[in-house]
Design a protein around this motif. Structure first.
Motif, PDB file in Angstrom:
ATOM      1  N   UNK A  84       0.845  -1.193   0.000  1.00 12.35           N
ATOM      2  CA  UNK A  84       0.000   0.000   0.000  1.00 12.35           C
ATOM      3  C   UNK A  84       0.881   1.244   0.000  1.00 12.35           C
ATOM      4  N   UNK A  85       0.879   1.962  -1.103  1.00 17.73           N
ATOM      5  CA  UNK A  85       1.736   3.143  -1.246  1.00 17.73           C
ATOM      6  C   UNK A  85       1.160   4.316  -0.454  1.00 17.73           C
ATOM      7  N   UNK A  86       1.953   4.914   0.427  1.00 16.46           N
ATOM      8  CA  UNK A  86       1.468   6.074   1.191  1.00 16.46           C
ATOM      9  C   UNK A  86       1.320   7.313   0.313  1.00 16.46           C
ATOM     10  N   UNK A  87       0.463   8.231   0.752  1.00 13.74           N
ATOM     11  CA  UNK A  87       0.272   9.510   0.073  1.00 13.74           C
ATOM     12  C   UNK A  87       0.722  10.635   0.991  1.00 13.74           C
ATOM     13  N   UNK A  88       1.313  11.649   0.405  1.00 13.34           N
ATOM     14  CA  UNK A  88       1.599  12.866   1.151  1.00 13.34           C
ATOM     15  C   UNK A  88       0.365  13.775   1.128  1.00 13.34           C
ATOM     16  N   UNK A  89       0.231  14.607   2.177  1.00 18.26           N
ATOM     17  CA  UNK A  89      -0.907  15.527   2.212  1.00 18.26           C
ATOM     18  C   UNK A  89      -0.589  16.804   1.412  1.00 18.26           C
ATOM     19  N   UNK A  90      -1.487  17.755   1.452  1.00 18.75           N
ATOM     20  CA  UNK A  90      -1.322  18.974   0.666  1.00 18.75           C
ATOM     21  C   UNK A  90      -0.149  19.830   1.142  1.00 18.75           C
ATOM     22  N   UNK A  91       0.336  19.544   2.365  1.00 13.62           N
ATOM     23  CA  UNK A  91       1.514  20.243   2.890  1.00 13.62           C
ATOM     24  C   UNK A  91       2.800  19.469   2.583  1.00 13.62           C
ATOM     25  N   UNK A  92       2.676  18.444   1.716  1.00 11.25           N
ATOM     26  CA  UNK A  92       3.817  17.622   1.305  1.00 11.25           C
ATOM     27  C   UNK A  92       4.404  16.850   2.488  1.00 11.25           C
TER      28      UNK A  92
ATOM     29  N   UNK B 190       5.122  -9.248  11.588  1.00  9.79           N
ATOM     30  CA  UNK B 190       3.734  -9.605  11.922  1.00  9.79           C
ATOM     31  C   UNK B 190       3.014 -10.172  10.706  1.00  9.79           C
ATOM     32  N   UNK B 191       3.711 -11.012   9.937  1.00 18.64           N
ATOM     33  CA  UNK B 191       3.135 -11.500   8.671  1.00 18.64           C
ATOM     34  C   UNK B 191       2.325 -12.777   8.911  1.00 18.64           C
ATOM     35  N   UNK B 192       1.232 -12.627   9.663  1.00 17.06           N
ATOM     36  CA  UNK B 192       0.305 -13.747   9.864  1.00 17.06           C
ATOM     37  C   UNK B 192      -0.746 -13.738   8.760  1.00 17.06           C
ATOM     38  N   UNK B 193      -1.662 -14.697   8.806  1.00 12.58           N
ATOM     39  CA  UNK B 193      -2.594 -14.893   7.689  1.00 12.58           C
ATOM     40  C   UNK B 193      -3.521 -13.696   7.453  1.00 12.58           C
ATOM     41  N   UNK B 194      -3.695 -12.847   8.455  1.00 12.17           N
ATOM     42  CA  UNK B 194      -4.535 -11.667   8.265  1.00 12.17           C
ATOM     43  C   UNK B 194      -3.793 -10.500   7.648  1.00 12.17           C
ATOM     44  N   UNK B 195      -2.477 -10.640   7.506  1.00  5.88           N
ATOM     45  CA  UNK B 195      -1.669  -9.520   7.034  1.00  5.88           C
ATOM     46  C   UNK B 195      -1.049  -9.737   5.657  1.00  5.88           C
ATOM     47  N   UNK B 196      -1.637 -10.640   4.889  1.00 10.46           N
ATOM     48  CA  UNK B 196      -1.310 -10.698   3.468  1.00 10.46           C
ATOM     49  C   UNK B 196      -2.559 -11.103   2.702  1.00 10.46           C
ATOM     50  N   UNK B 197      -2.642 -10.578   1.470  1.00  5.56           N
ATOM     51  CA  UNK B 197      -3.808 -10.792   0.625  1.00  5.56           C
ATOM     52  C   UNK B 197      -3.410 -11.615  -0.593  1.00  5.56           C
ATOM     53  N   UNK B 198      -4.364 -12.376  -1.119  1.00  9.69           N
ATOM     54  CA  UNK B 198      -4.148 -13.124  -2.355  1.00  9.69           C
ATOM     55  C   UNK B 198      -4.865 -12.411  -3.494  1.00  9.69           C
ATOM     56  N   UNK B 199      -4.095 -12.108  -4.557  1.00 16.42           N
ATOM     57  CA  UNK B 199      -4.677 -11.457  -5.735  1.00 16.42           C
ATOM     58  C   UNK B 199      -4.043 -12.060  -6.980  1.00 16.42           C
TER      59      UNK B 199
ATOM     60  N   UNK C 199      -2.444   8.165   5.163  1.00 17.48           N
ATOM     61  CA  UNK C 199      -3.334   7.706   4.097  1.00 17.48           C
ATOM     62  C   UNK C 199      -2.540   6.834   3.128  1.00 17.48           C
ATOM     63  N   UNK C 200      -3.080   5.657   2.822  1.00 19.49           N
ATOM     64  CA  UNK C 200      -2.426   4.703   1.933  1.00 19.49           C
ATOM     65  C   UNK C 200      -3.352   4.351   0.774  1.00 19.49           C
ATOM     66  N   UNK C 201      -2.770   4.088  -0.383  1.00 25.57           N
ATOM     67  CA  UNK C 201      -3.558   3.555  -1.491  1.00 25.57           C
ATOM     68  C   UNK C 201      -4.111   2.184  -1.104  1.00 25.57           C
ATOM     69  N   UNK C 202      -5.330   1.915  -1.501  1.00 25.65           N
ATOM     70  CA  UNK C 202      -5.957   0.613  -1.275  1.00 25.65           C
ATOM     71  C   UNK C 202      -5.390  -0.393  -2.274  1.00 25.65           C
ATOM     72  N   UNK C 203      -5.139  -1.617  -1.850  1.00 25.18           N
ATOM     73  CA  UNK C 203      -4.763  -2.652  -2.814  1.00 25.18           C
ATOM     74  C   UNK C 203      -5.796  -3.776  -2.750  1.00 25.18           C
ATOM     75  N   UNK C 204      -6.084  -4.343  -3.908  1.00 27.03           N
ATOM     76  CA  UNK C 204      -7.079  -5.406  -3.993  1.00 27.03           C
ATOM     77  C   UNK C 204      -6.493  -6.741  -3.571  1.00 27.03           C
ATOM     78  N   UNK C 205      -7.364  -7.616  -3.098  1.00 29.08           N
ATOM     79  CA  UNK C 205      -6.958  -8.946  -2.681  1.00 29.08           C
ATOM     80  C   UNK C 205      -7.892  -9.470  -1.601  1.00 29.08           C
ATOM     81  N   UNK C 206      -7.776 -10.740  -1.322  1.00 29.25           N
ATOM     82  CA  UNK C 206      -8.621 -11.381  -0.323  1.00 29.25           C
ATOM     83  C   UNK C 206      -7.779 -12.126   0.696  1.00 29.25           C
ATOM     84  N   UNK C 207      -8.257 -12.134   1.939  1.00 28.07           N
ATOM     85  CA  UNK C 207      -7.628 -12.981   2.947  1.00 28.07           C
ATOM     86  C   UNK C 207      -7.885 -14.442   2.612  1.00 28.07           C
ATOM     87  N   UNK C 208      -6.917 -15.280   2.900  1.00 26.95           N
ATOM     88  CA  UNK C 208      -7.048 -16.710   2.627  1.00 26.95           C
ATOM     89  C   UNK C 208      -7.800 -17.394   3.756  1.00 26.95           C
TER      90      UNK C 208
END
Length: 328
Positions: free
Chosen positions: A85-93, A214-223, A112-121
């Motif tokens: 998830x790529x972070x975004x800078x605000x209007x103040x950079x 903390x890479x447990x099953x809830x912290x990665x998505x399948x796409x 604020x981060x870009x949303x990425x698609x995927x599903x929990x396994x």
């Protein structure tokens, strides 16, 4: 009332990204308060960095620590094929957005981060999925070992001091009779043994660096057959084998060899990696128990899990018997 405050904070934060009219959907509250944000063209993840329990430790809420997580995510998105998830800078950079709560005068930090698609396994991982998870972690470690850290980069360390702190944080469970004194003493002996092992390891860049932790099953998505890591909020400095052990505890023993096979297609594992990983496996378990000890909803799970872990993992470890491919 608290939910209304967070909605106010979310709306005020979004205004600083030029998204005041974005639709807000509350997701949950654990390490932070999270919202899904929808605009006409995109989706985002808004995080209000306010943990449900401040007993988790204020270190994770320090602006410099949060910003450092965002810098690593940005570097991963820029320099690797790993989809994060790529972070975004605000209007103040700026990576972090500050919102002052009118009622309390409290300062809230948001990202604020870009949303990425995927599903929990669902269910247990297959050998192929374990292989892919090994590949993913190796790619993260490969980047970590080569990345030049920015100035003033600060994240906590998963070292012997953190293990000691985790063990101490678990002691109230003894007073609450969730854990027997005998089991706690066994965990204490194991802690000393793991700490002794850690003292024999160096912190060279091939074995120590930034880890997800903390890479447990809830912290990665399948796409589309691709695993995508999310929630880097607990990332820090540590041994790569600790990161491996932390993930392995959620995999059935029968698929753990597939994980190592996937990992080693990208990165070579050090000598005696199995024994070291088992020590870090114990450390990761103590870390998880201490993280949940202040949550009453997890007390039943702790009281049931600790005796099993002590019998099936800790005792064999102390007796020099390997358990990683035999015990879940």
């Amino acid at each position: 009332m608290q939910d209304n405050i967070y909605d106010y904070i979310a709306k005020a934060a979004l205004a600083q990204y030029g998204m005041a009219e974005g639709e807000r959907y509350f997701l949950g509250h654990s390490g932070s308060v999270t919202f899904c944000i929808k605009t006409q063209s995109e989706k985002f993840l808004l995080r209000i960095h306010q943990p449900k329990s401040m007993l988790q430790g204020d270190v994770w809420q320090r602006p410099q620590v949060i910003e450092s997580e965002l810098l690593w995510l940005t570097a991963l998105r820029h320099s690797t094929e790993v989809v994060v998830q790529k972070p975004l800078k605000n209007l103040q950079d700026r990576w972090l957005t500050q919102v002052l709560a009118d009622e309390t005068g409290e300062m809230f930090y948001c990202s604020l981060l870009h949303w990425i698609d995927g599903n929990n396994l669902n269910g247990q991982r297959t050998p192929e999925q374990a292989y892919q998870l090994g590949l993913l972690l190796a790619r993260l470690h490969q980047h970590s070992s080569q990345w030049q850290l920015p100035e003033n980069f600060v994240r906590p360390a998963y070292d012997k001091n953190r293990l000691q702190a985790a063990l101490s944080a678990l002691y109230p469970a003894v007073l609450q009779q969730l854990i027997s004194t005998e089991d706690y003493e066994t965990l204490k002996v194991a802690t000393y043994q793991v700490q002794g092992m850690i003292e024999t390891l160096s912190q060279t860049q091939n074995i120590w660096g930034l880890i997800h932790a903390d890479l447990h099953e809830g912290n990665y998505l399948l796409h589309n057959d691709e695993l995508r890591p999310i929630d880097f909020a607990r990332c820090g400095f540590g041994y790569y084998l600790y990161d491996i052990a932390s993930s392995l505890q959620y995999l059935l023993p029968i698929v753990r060899p597939s994980f190592f096979e996937g990992y080693q297609t990208i990165r070579k594992l050090p000598e005696h990696y199995l024994q070291i990983t088992e020590g870090f496996f114990i450390m990761a378990l103590i870390e998880v128990f201490s993280f949940h000890v202040n949550n009453p909803q997890e007390h039943k799970w702790i009281s049931e899990s600790v005796p099993y872990i002590v019998k099936e993992h800790v005792h064999p470890y102390l007796e020099g018997e390997s358990f990683l491919f035999a015990k879940y």
